[in-house]
Design a protein around this motif. Structure first.
Motif, mmCIF file in Angstrom:
data_model
loop_
_atom_site.group_PDB
_atom_site.id
_atom_site.type_symbol
_atom_site.label_atom_id
_atom_site.label_comp_id
_atom_site.label_asym_id
_atom_site.label_seq_id
_atom_site.Cartn_x
_atom_site.Cartn_y
_atom_site.Cartn_z
ATOM 1 N N GLY A 141 -77.682 -48.913 -24.237
ATOM 2 C CA GLY A 141 -78.046 -48.129 -25.409
ATOM 3 C C GLY A 141 -77.303 -46.813 -25.449
ATOM 4 N N HIS B 176 -70.701 -52.069 -23.508
ATOM 5 C CA HIS B 176 -71.944 -52.090 -24.286
ATOM 6 C C HIS B 176 -72.386 -53.530 -24.503
ATOM 7 N N ALA B 177 -71.465 -54.353 -24.971
ATOM 8 C CA ALA B 177 -71.817 -55.746 -25.245
ATOM 9 C C ALA B 177 -72.140 -56.487 -23.958
ATOM 10 N N PHE C 178 -80.665 -57.746 -32.275
ATOM 11 C CA PHE C 178 -81.704 -56.718 -32.215
ATOM 12 C C PHE C 178 -82.937 -57.189 -32.976
ATOM 13 N N TYR D 210 -63.118 -45.553 -25.495
ATOM 14 C CA TYR D 210 -63.866 -46.251 -26.533
ATOM 15 C C TYR D 210 -63.808 -47.764 -26.313
ATOM 16 N N ARG E 249 -71.559 -44.816 -31.581
ATOM 17 C CA ARG E 249 -71.946 -44.332 -32.908
ATOM 18 C C ARG E 249 -71.609 -42.853 -33.076
ATOM 19 N N ARG F 40 -63.910 -54.013 -37.054
ATOM 20 C CA ARG F 40 -64.645 -53.590 -35.877
ATOM 21 C C ARG F 40 -63.664 -53.184 -34.776
ATOM 22 N N ARG F 41 -64.194 -52.681 -33.698
ATOM 23 C CA ARG F 41 -63.413 -52.347 -32.509
ATOM 24 C C ARG F 41 -62.317 -51.333 -32.787
ATOM 25 N N PHE G 192 -74.592 -59.837 -36.204
ATOM 26 C CA PHE G 192 -75.099 -60.163 -34.875
ATOM 27 C C PHE G 192 -76.066 -59.124 -34.353
ATOM 28 N N HIS G 193 -76.042 -57.908 -34.887
ATOM 29 C CA HIS G 193 -77.109 -57.003 -34.471
ATOM 30 C C HIS G 193 -78.431 -57.359 -35.148
ATOM 31 N N LEU H 265 -83.472 -44.931 -33.818
ATOM 32 C CA LEU H 265 -83.684 -46.101 -32.972
ATOM 33 C C LEU H 265 -83.927 -45.677 -31.528
ATOM 34 N N TYR I 265 -67.093 -55.027 -39.739
ATOM 35 C CA TYR I 265 -68.451 -54.600 -39.438
ATOM 36 C C TYR I 265 -69.507 -55.501 -40.054
ATOM 37 N N MET J 23 -73.946 -51.387 -42.045
ATOM 38 C CA MET J 23 -72.761 -52.076 -41.529
ATOM 39 C C MET J 23 -72.362 -53.252 -42.416
ATOM 40 N N TRP K 175 -65.861 -57.975 -25.574
ATOM 41 C CA TRP K 175 -66.724 -58.847 -24.758
ATOM 42 C C TRP K 175 -66.238 -60.277 -24.736
ATOM 43 N N MET L 44 -75.573 -55.312 -22.693
ATOM 44 C CA MET L 44 -76.689 -55.775 -23.509
ATOM 45 C C MET L 44 -76.881 -57.281 -23.354
HETATM 46 C C1 HEA Z 1 -78.234 -57.801 -27.309
HETATM 47 C C2 HEA Z 1 -77.178 -57.271 -27.663
HETATM 48 C C3 HEA Z 1 -76.962 -55.957 -28.304
HETATM 49 C C4 HEA Z 1 -77.828 -54.888 -28.557
HETATM 50 C C5 HEA Z 1 -79.272 -54.770 -28.231
HETATM 51 C C6 HEA Z 1 -77.046 -53.886 -29.205
HETATM 52 C C7 HEA Z 1 -77.565 -52.653 -29.613
HETATM 53 C C8 HEA Z 1 -76.839 -51.692 -30.307
HETATM 54 N N1 HEA Z 1 -75.518 -51.786 -30.667
HETATM 55 FE FE1 HEA Z 1 -74.257 -53.311 -30.209
HETATM 56 N N2 HEA Z 1 -72.975 -54.814 -29.771
HETATM 57 C C9 HEA Z 1 -73.298 -55.987 -29.166
HETATM 58 C C10 HEA Z 1 -74.553 -56.368 -28.718
HETATM 59 C C11 HEA Z 1 -75.675 -55.565 -28.801
HETATM 60 N N3 HEA Z 1 -75.749 -54.316 -29.351
HETATM 61 C C12 HEA Z 1 -72.142 -56.830 -29.048
HETATM 62 C C13 HEA Z 1 -72.094 -58.230 -28.451
HETATM 63 C C14 HEA Z 1 -71.086 -56.119 -29.607
HETATM 64 C C15 HEA Z 1 -69.625 -56.560 -29.749
HETATM 65 C C16 HEA Z 1 -68.768 -55.866 -28.737
HETATM 66 C C17 HEA Z 1 -67.346 -56.232 -28.872
HETATM 67 O O1 HEA Z 1 -66.792 -56.135 -29.972
HETATM 68 O O2 HEA Z 1 -66.754 -56.640 -27.850
HETATM 69 C C18 HEA Z 1 -71.650 -54.862 -30.065
HETATM 70 C C19 HEA Z 1 -70.915 -53.892 -30.711
HETATM 71 C C20 HEA Z 1 -71.460 -52.761 -31.288
HETATM 72 C C21 HEA Z 1 -70.760 -51.893 -32.163
HETATM 73 C C22 HEA Z 1 -69.351 -52.095 -32.676
HETATM 74 C C23 HEA Z 1 -68.332 -51.451 -31.853
HETATM 75 C C24 HEA Z 1 -66.978 -51.728 -32.378
HETATM 76 O O3 HEA Z 1 -66.721 -52.829 -32.854
HETATM 77 O O4 HEA Z 1 -66.142 -50.833 -32.307
HETATM 78 C C25 HEA Z 1 -71.619 -50.886 -32.508
HETATM 79 C C26 HEA Z 1 -71.280 -49.773 -33.419
HETATM 80 O O5 HEA Z 1 -72.067 -49.150 -33.954
HETATM 81 C C27 HEA Z 1 -72.861 -51.148 -31.838
HETATM 82 C C28 HEA Z 1 -73.993 -50.355 -31.929
HETATM 83 C C29 HEA Z 1 -75.224 -50.674 -31.360
HETATM 84 C C30 HEA Z 1 -76.378 -49.820 -31.443
HETATM 85 C C31 HEA Z 1 -76.433 -48.502 -32.121
HETATM 86 C C32 HEA Z 1 -77.384 -50.459 -30.754
HETATM 87 C C33 HEA Z 1 -78.789 -49.969 -30.584
HETATM 88 O O6 HEA Z 1 -79.667 -50.973 -30.972
HETATM 89 C C34 HEA Z 1 -79.084 -49.512 -29.194
HETATM 90 C C35 HEA Z 1 -80.474 -48.934 -29.080
HETATM 91 C C36 HEA Z 1 -80.862 -48.556 -27.690
HETATM 92 C C37 HEA Z 1 -80.845 -47.307 -27.205
HETATM 93 C C38 HEA Z 1 -80.413 -46.185 -28.049
HETATM 94 C C39 HEA Z 1 -81.166 -47.076 -25.772
HETATM 95 C C40 HEA Z 1 -82.558 -46.729 -25.479
HETATM 96 C C41 HEA Z 1 -82.847 -45.344 -25.838
HETATM 97 C C42 HEA Z 1 -83.401 -44.480 -24.988
HETATM 98 C C43 HEA Z 1 -83.783 -44.863 -23.632
HETATM 99 C C44 HEA Z 1 -83.647 -43.172 -25.458
HETATM 100 C C45 HEA Z 1 -83.251 -42.138 -24.489
HETATM 101 C C46 HEA Z 1 -81.808 -41.958 -24.394
HETATM 102 C C47 HEA Z 1 -81.075 -41.092 -25.123
HETATM 103 C C48 HEA Z 1 -81.544 -40.469 -26.366
HETATM 104 C C49 HEA Z 1 -79.676 -40.782 -24.693
HETATM 105 N N4 HEA Z 1 -72.734 -52.286 -31.106
#
Ligand code: HEA
Ligand code: HEA
Ligand code: CUA
Ligand SMILES: [Cu+2]
Lengths: 113, 433, 208, 670
Positions: free
Chosen positions: D67, D97-98, D416, D90, D74, D472-473, D411-412, D503, D405, D462, D161, D101
């Motif tokens: 997260g 990240h992926a 999610f 980045y 973001r 993306r990316r 997929f989010h 969130l 996006y 998105m 990923w 998660m």
């Molecule tokens: C289960 C899988 C999963 C989950 C849960 C998430 C969750 C989130 N993802 Fe995810 N994401 C992927 C799987 C996932 N993602 C995958 C597979 C990709 C593709 C990667 C690739 O292209 O290779 C991707 C790519 C991806 C991108 C695109 C990047 C790019 O293409 O350049 C973005 C951009 O906004 C993004 C955003 C987020 C955000 C904002 C969350 C949020 O939901 C996260 C929320 C959670 C938290 C915020 C953490 C908990 C918070 C706290 C504990 C609070 C205390 C901490 C602080 C305040 C610091 N993700």
């Protein structure tokens, strides 16, 4: 994983085991099967040298391969005598593998542009 | 920048259909849906009143994109309606059956007939969707009607275009006026004649890239070791923006491209200009710049017809010895493009940029063919580039990374040029058009 | 995936037998696990075989399968592996008859045959290497060595298991049902053999 | 704990502390540990419940890491030409990240629920192979830590990923990041593979008497399907990873285009795994929702057989659609058409689930606890994601959408809005079961609403960003392609980033809730706070170490409900009367406790064996010596494992326990 087999010979399911043994074959039959498999292997090798098979060459090889495969799995591995669940578990993987990978190779070989 | 305003905005109609979905949904369903509905609703409303972005996938400007669009908007509508039904049903259940102290309901395990009906219904909907989908797939793959072929090669992090000479001596279906055809090699911006069925034959020199001009067609990956085909056709003169969409490493974000669509007559002019012989530098500065260029740049960058005054031989670049992908942009007519380095920065100064980019379709060709004049050059970005290109665009040019590439850079290295040298180079480059 | 069917089948199998049996199906956990594992191995070897099939033709002029294969030799070692399946099954059958002495002998013979096969493979690899086929020489060489190497490693692990089993049986260190333990190792061993049946035909006998 | 040995004659009350018997040392090289308290009881435990909690805690930690990575992404993208992260960082960020998660949060979190709940739901005392279970957890943990050490050892993986070749070759990614990624995923793959086999055997073979497969709780069913997917999908990614490892470590040529390699091979192998993987991620959540909705609707799951078979169908069809991730990769029209249509087909079984959940609520008596809210939220949010999935399945329009996006939005919403909301529903639902304390409902509702609003603000825009053409990316986007007007891409990117903050606060509330419920108000949970329906509620909160005093005999789906309520209605009219409380049911069980209950002893070897894996992996990357050390630990671990004494010397003696006897013999050796 493979190491697991050594030790996971647990105390489980033993009651059934002796029964399973009965389902198996006598040693003599296993030897017979082994001879047959050896003969098929011989045929395979022969086929790979023989010219007269022509277009039937590859299919015949594949058929012999499958026969050997099935024979070992069915009899040496007891799948024929054992509970069907074992067959399902194994064939699920086998057929999935065949299906998926044949599809993969097909996309490369043919409709590829 | 607003070149997109030139286009007919066909998007509004399907967009509104989605919008109506979401407003409907707000009225009928309950809480969880509300937040969501608000977002989607606001989103759709807002995006339909906002001017379309240059890479909008809902503003087709050519036959192929139009085919896709005709397929996609009804499907979005179907999806929207299905979504609406689900939200409504859930919303209703949530509201109607909340615990108001009613007795424990009947422990029913289901109604098979209903179940089966509700399973078949989506299947039918999807079967209906499948038919036009398949026919469009094949229509878009058809290459028999090609009128012009352009070879496109991706490399980290720019596109090279190569206009091959057909057997009859034509290039892209056009006969060079001056006669002496040779393949034209450019980068960044692909110049095409309007209304012509173009076939891109694409590949890559290093990793996978993807060629995408949203308003002209969907994307196609350009894979090293394979040749892939992509149809392009434009309706109106203008600039069509695109972006590499397969992640290709460090500067993937800085790997853009544009299609320049010219009226057929304008295209002929462009073609003839590309084929004209080398223009020797005129001013003293440019002459000195030529020398600097030969010393510093010519090992990678080709300028067609450039002759080394010292030994009188043609200068032939050998980028394959210095750059991992084995290619650097051909700079012969650099000033006929108006962006550089993966179409990431303008060659036109902000003042002059609009003149071309916002030109009406009728005048677009003329303005584009003016090229970059000395007054209009964007010296800021170009100077920064020449001063230290890896600082401007992330590239693998630092020594420690070069071991695995046999000392070859990926991208353009830092060349430690003096400000004077840069002045001279710019003077020289300004005449390349 | 046929799990649907498996599971749909299962209830009929155990019926009302609950209570008397130790498990829902009356089957051994180990054996279920082993068959599942072997099912999954199909996808592993399938992937490697597919990679080889895709790349088998991609090599330099004179270092491809047609130039390198020594079919009589490979046939001989395939035969050895096939026979080890026989000795393995004899070991299992002895174990089920509670004849541990014979079982140990057959296990040892199986391990010996297996070692012979591995030795053959080592010899083959060295020959190819001497003829110029390194691991990195071509797509064909990389995928060939990876596929057969993976198989070789499986055989080697099997040999170690067989020998450990012999030792453990001698030292009374096998807990639980000894016959089942032998059977488990047997299943693994046969599977490795079965994979070679595929490799022998697809890789060696069918020309590129 | 070691063994719970209770002589048949003296009936010890089931609540009494069981006697610990030291295992006999004469049999093996090492004794088995017997600690039942303190840190050792965690390190060497083979108890599925402890392991479940450990999986859960670790996964949550990785969720926070993933997260925070997302928040950095973001933050970078909140405005044009972001400068918070360099391009290099980045790229590492979204890759990790992926990876975090998917492989280190959602999969292990599902393993946490599965581990904890499956034995309880099927009425078993542990999983089939407790030691393997422990090994699986440690392999996952060490694998996860291993991958993340790359951050400080020269940079993390930077290939995205799905790590397309040839961009993942040494030439294009010279740091060790991808090596860490490859080896780490191999290790966690081993964990998943062993865990999957274990759970399948458990569900197939260790069900309580009377629990036919069609009486098995739906969560266990979905877990079963998932484990089958894992068993067959993990080997495929293993092949891909091995090829890549050989490519990078030993200069193999699999992805070297200059040798004639075809980069599409990697894509096929990855997505043959990757598509089943997405269902691996979401089906456990579907299982949770299918448990929660009936409980809070006071109705059985509508169309249970349909939901079961649609789950299996998703698992099956999921194998035939992988190339929908490759519509733009140049497959050729025939393949594209085939995969396009196959992909549409998968919407049918998924739709069955959505429809049946809705019909479960229909006519019910709905109580909106936090768990229920998350489940209802899932239906809505997942449907949005599923429908955008259908728009991708139309291949020609996907060529406009892929790698934008719009895909990220899809997929989010499914991940999610599907997996994560389901997981949170499960957390709130089963928290009292696991910890004996209730989570605070007020905080819970805040948690829910902030997460829902946050996720829609983050991922909703998105859709627009993607359809307006932002790929993306990209480590940065430019004003030049953002479009005109106020509501242009810049605006939506900002909204999305602000949504992430909301969130994050939502997720933070969850942690606060946990803290509050455990530190401040210790709200002891009633035995059956939700008036639940399935077998895991037929034991104390938290469950006893041996789960059930008496192995339950099952007569119906929703066994516990039917033990509590009786239909006293007459002809066609239904009226349900409570005939027993859960406390009473439990008292009956306790009074009739089984005589011999063998629980598997803890073991040193799972953690030792698992520890050898990262050592080996560091060895592969850095030097041979480490590899030798790792191999030595591995061999030691395996022999220790094999030669370790079984629970007690008399294991063999207890071949046929008294009738109604325990299944623990089956369970005792992992
Ligand atoms: C289960 C899988 C999963 C989950 C849960 C998430 C969750 C989130 N993802 Fe995810 N994401 C992927 C799987 C996932 N993602 C995958 C597979 C990709 C593709 C990667 C690739 O292209 O290779 C991707 C790519 C991806 C991108 C695109 C990047 C790019 O293409 O350049 C973005 C951009 O906004 C993004 C955003 C987020 C955000 C904002 C969350 C949020 O939901 C996260 C929320 C959670 C938290 C915020 C953490 C908990 C918070 C706290 C504990 C609070 C205390 C901490 C602080 C305040 C610091 N993700
Ligand atoms: C939990 C994970 C999950 C789930 C469940 C799904 C579900 C689906 N996905 Fe998704 N998908 C991903 C995770 C998931 N996906 C990820 C991570 C990626 C990107 C990977 C990457 O590139 O990094 C991806 C990418 C992806 C692509 C490739 C896009 C691209 O890169 O170009 C496609 C293309 O077809 C696709 C399709 C689908 C479809 C058709 C479904 C269907 O299963 C959805 C079915 C559900 C519904 C349709 C809604 C409910 C149904 C009804 C109410 C019935 C009535 C409906 C109709 C009649 C339409 N997905
Ligand atoms: Cu080229 Cu991305
Ligand atoms: Cu998919």
């Amino acid at each position: 994983m493979s190491t697991e087999t050594v030790d996971h010979t647990t105390e489980a399911g033993h009651a059934e085991h002796d029964e399973h043994a009965d389902h198996g074959w006598s040693d003599g039959k296993y030897i017979q099967l082994a001879v047959i498999l050896a003969v098929i292997t011989g045929l395979e090798v022969y086929a790979s040298y023989a010219d007269w098979l022509g277009p039937a060459f590859i299919p015949s090889l594949i058929i012999m391969m499958v026969v050997k495969f099935v024979a070992v799995v069915m009899f040496f591995m007891h799948l024929k005598f054992d509970n069907k669940i074992f067959s399902w578990l194994f064939y699920a993987g086998l057929f999935l593998a065949v299906g998926v990978y044949v599809a993969l190779l097909v996309t490369f070989q043919f409709f590829n542009r | 920048m607003t070149f997109h305003e030139r286009t007919n905005v066909q998007t509004s109609e399907p967009m509104t259909s989605v919008a109506s979905v979401s407003s409907d949904q707000i009225s009928r369903s309950r809480r969880p849906v509300l937040a969501l509905g608000a977002v989607i609703g606001a989103g759709v409303v807002a995006s339909s009143c906002a001017a379309q972005a240059p890479q909008d996938t809902w503003s087709p400007a050519g036959e192929n994109a139009q085919m896709i669009h005709n397929l996609q908007w009804p499907i979005f509508a179907v999806a929207g309606i299905v979504g609406l039904i689900v939200f409504a049903a859930v919303g209703y259940a949530v509201w109607k059956f909340r615990d108001r102290g009613q007795p424990i309901p009947e422990q029913t395990h289901g109604k098979p007939a209903l179940e089966i009906a509700l399973t078949i219904l989506p299947a039918v909907i999807l079967a209906v969707i499948a038919v036009p989908t398949v026919s469009t797939i094949f229509a878009l793959a058809d290459t028999t009607d090609t009128e012009c072929v352009v070879n496109v090669t991706g490399q980290q992090w720019w596109w090279e275009y190569d206009y091959p000479i057909a057997d009859d001596g034509s290039i892209c279906g056009f006969m060079p006026t001056a006669g002496n055809a040779s393949p034209i090699i450019t980068s960044g911006q692909m110049v095409l004649p309007v209304g012509t069925k173009v076939l891109v034959r694409g590949t890559s020199r290093d990793v996978i890239h993807s060629y995408w001009i949203p308003r002209l067609n969907g994307k196609k990956d350009m894979v090293p070791g394979r040749v892939h085909y992509l149809r392009l056709e434009t309706d109106t003169p203008g600039i069509y923006a695109g972006q590499c969409t397969e992640f290709c490493g460090l500067s993937h974000a800085n790997m853009r491209m544009e299609v320049i669509a010219l009226e057929r007559a304008d295209f002929q002019k462009w073609l003839d200009n590309e084929l004209k012989p080398y223009q020797a530098p005129e001013t003293a500065a440019a002459k000195a710049g030529e020398t600097v260029f030969i010393q510093q740049c010519a090992r990678c960058h080709q300028i067609n017809g450039l002759v080394d005054p010292i030994n009188g031989e043609l200068v032939v670049s050998a980028p394959d010895q210095f750059v991992w992908s084995g290619a650097a942009p051909n700079l012969t007519n650099l000033m006929m493009r108006n962006t550089f380095a993966g179409a990431t920065w303008d060659l036109l100064s902000p003042q002059c940029r609009a003149r071309v980019w916002e030109a009406a379709p009728e005048e677009f060709g003329e303005r584009f063919l003016e090229g970059v004049t000395p007054e209009c050059l964007n010296t800021v970005d170009l100077r920064e580039w020449l001063r230290n290109s890896p600082a401007k665009k992330p590239m693998y040019a630092d020594a420690e990374m070069l071991e695995v590439t046999d000392g070859k850079t990926r991208g353009m290295p830092y060349l430690a040029l003096s400000e004077d040298q840069i002045d001279l180079l710019i003077a020289y480059l300004l005449e390349r058009k | 995936m046929a799990d649907t069917a498996v599971l749909a089948d299962a209830p009929a199998d155990h019926g009302d037998a609950h209570g008397e049996h130790h498990s829902s199906t009356g089957l051994s956990n180990n054996k279920l696990a082993m068959w599942l594992f072997l099912g999954s191995e199909c996808l592993l070897f399938g992937g490697l075989i597919s990679t080889y099939m895709l790349y088998r033709g991609r090599h330099s002029e004179n270092l491809g399968p047609d130039q390198l294969w020594d079919i009589p030799f490979t046939s001989a070692s395939s035969f050895v592996l096939l026979m080890s399946s026989l000795t393995m099954v004899l070991a299992v059958s002895s174990a089920h008859r509670r004849n541990l002495r014979n079982a140990k002998i057959w296990l040892a013979v199986t391990a010996t045959l297996g070692s012979l096969f591995v030795a053959g493979q080592v010899y083959e690899f060295t020959t190819f290497y001497r003829e110029g086929l390194g691991f990195t020489t071509s797509l064909f060489s990389s995928s060939f060595y990876t596929l057969t190497g993976f198989h070789g490693v499986h055989v080697t692990v099997g040999i170690i298991m067989l020998l450990s089993l012999v030792a453990m049986l001698s030292k009374q260190r096998v807990h639980g049902d000894k016959a089942e333990t032998v059977e488990m190792v047997g299943l693994y061993w046969h599977f490795v053999d079965v994979v070679w049946i595929l490799i022998f035909t697809l890789v060696y006998l069918i020309p590129a | 704990m070691a063994i719970i040995e209770r002589p048949t004659e003296t009936l010890v009350p089931a609540t009494a502390t069981p006697a610990y018997v030291t295992p006999d040392s004469g049999l093996g090289v090492f004794r088995r540990p017997v600690q039942s308290e303190g840190w050792k009881s965690w390190l060497f435990t083979v108890d599925h419940k402890k392991l479940g909690i450990m999986y859960g805690v670790t996964a949550m930690a990785f969720f926070v890491i993933g997260g925070i990575e997302a928040m950095l992404i973001r933050a970078q993208l909140a405005g044009p030409d972001g400068t918070i992260l360099s391009a290099d960082k980045y790229n590492q960020m979204f890759t990790m990240h992926a990876t975090t998660m998917v492989f280190l949060f959602v999969m292990p979190m599902a393993a946490a629920f599965a581990n904890y709940m499956v034995p309880l739901q099927v009425g078993a005392r542990d999983v089939a192979f407790p030691r393997i279970n422990a090994f699986g957890f440690w392999a996952f943990l060490f694998g996860g830590i291993f991958i993340n050490t790359s951050w400080i050892l020269g940079g993390a993986a930077d290939g995205g990923w799905f790590m397309y070749a040839p961009n993942s070759s040494v030439t294009f990614s010279p740091t060790n990041g991808i090596d860490f990624w490859v080896l780490g995923l191999l290790i966690t793959g081993i964990a998943s593979q062993t865990g999957a086999i274990n759970l399948i055997v458990t569900a197939l073979n260790m069900r309580a008497p009377g629990m036919s497969l069609m009486r098995m709780p739906i969560f266990t069913w979905m877990i079963l399907v998932v484990q089958f997917l894992l068993v067959f999908a993990i080997p495929v990614i293993t092949v891909a990873l091995v090829l890549l490892m050989f490519q990078r470590q030993f200069d193999a040529t699999f992805f070297s285009v200059e040798f004639g390699a075809d980069p599409l091979l990697w894509q096929h192998l990855f997505w043959i795994f990757g598509h089943p993987e997405v269902y691996i991620l979401v089906l456990p959540a579907f299982g949770i929702v299918s448990e929660v909705l009936p409980v809070f609707s006071k109705k059985p799951l509508f169309g249970y057989p349909f939901v079961v078979f649609s789950g299996a169908a998703i698992g099956f069809v999921g194998w035939g659609v992988w190339a929908h991730h490759m519509f733009a990769s140049g497959l050729g029209p025939v393949s594209v058409a085939v995969f396009s249509v196959a992909t549409m087909a998968i919407a049918v079984p998924t739709g069955v689930k959505i429809i049946n959940w809705t019909l479960t609520m229909w006519g019910g008596k709905l109580r909106f606890t936090t768990a229920m809210l998350f489940s209802v939220g899932l239906i809505i949010q997942f449907t949005i994601g599923g429908l955008s999935g259908v728009t991708h399945s139309v291949a020609p329009s996907d060529t406009q959408q892929t790698d934008t996006y719009y895909i990220v939005a899809h997929f989010h919403y499914v991940l999610f809005g599907g997996a994560i909301l389901g997981i949170f529903s499960g957390l709130y639902y089963w928290w009292p079961k696991v910890f004996g304390k209730l989570l605070n409902e007020t905080l819970g509702k805040g948690n829910f609403w902030l997460m829902i609003i946050g996720m829609n603000l983050t991922f909703g825009p998105m859709h627009i960003i993607g359809l307006q053409g932002q790929p993306r990316r990209m480590y940065r986007w430019t004003e030049a392609r953002a479009g005109e007007g106020f509501f242009n891409l810049g605006f939506w990117n900002l909204v999305s980033s602000i949504g992430t903050l909301i969130l994050a606060i939502g997720v933070l509330l969850f942690f606060i809730n946990v803290w509050v419920s455990h530190r401040k108000g210790t709200v002891a949970s009633p035995l059956d706070p939700w008036d639940a329906r399935s077998l895991e509620w037929l034991t104390s909160n938290p469950p006893k170490e041996h789960n059930f005093d008496r192995l339950p005999t099952v007569h119906a789906l929703d066994e516990v409900f039917h033990r509590k309520y009786e239909d006293v209605g007459t002809d066609g009219h239904h009226e349900y009367k409570q005939v027993a409380t859960t406390e009473e049911l439990l008292a009956i069980e306790e009074a009739n406790a089984d005589a011999h209950i063998h629980m598997p002893s803890p073991s040193y070897w799972p953690i030792v064996l698992a520890f050898s894996l990262p050592i080996l992996a560091y060895g592969v990357i850095y030097n041979l010596v480490l590899m030798v050390v790792g191999a030595a630990i591995l061999v030691l671990g395996m022999y220790g494992w094999a030669l370790e004494p079984s629970t007690a010397p008399e294991t063999d003696f207890d071949q046929s326990p008294p009738s109604g006897g325990s299944e623990l013999e089956v369970a005792s050796h992992g």
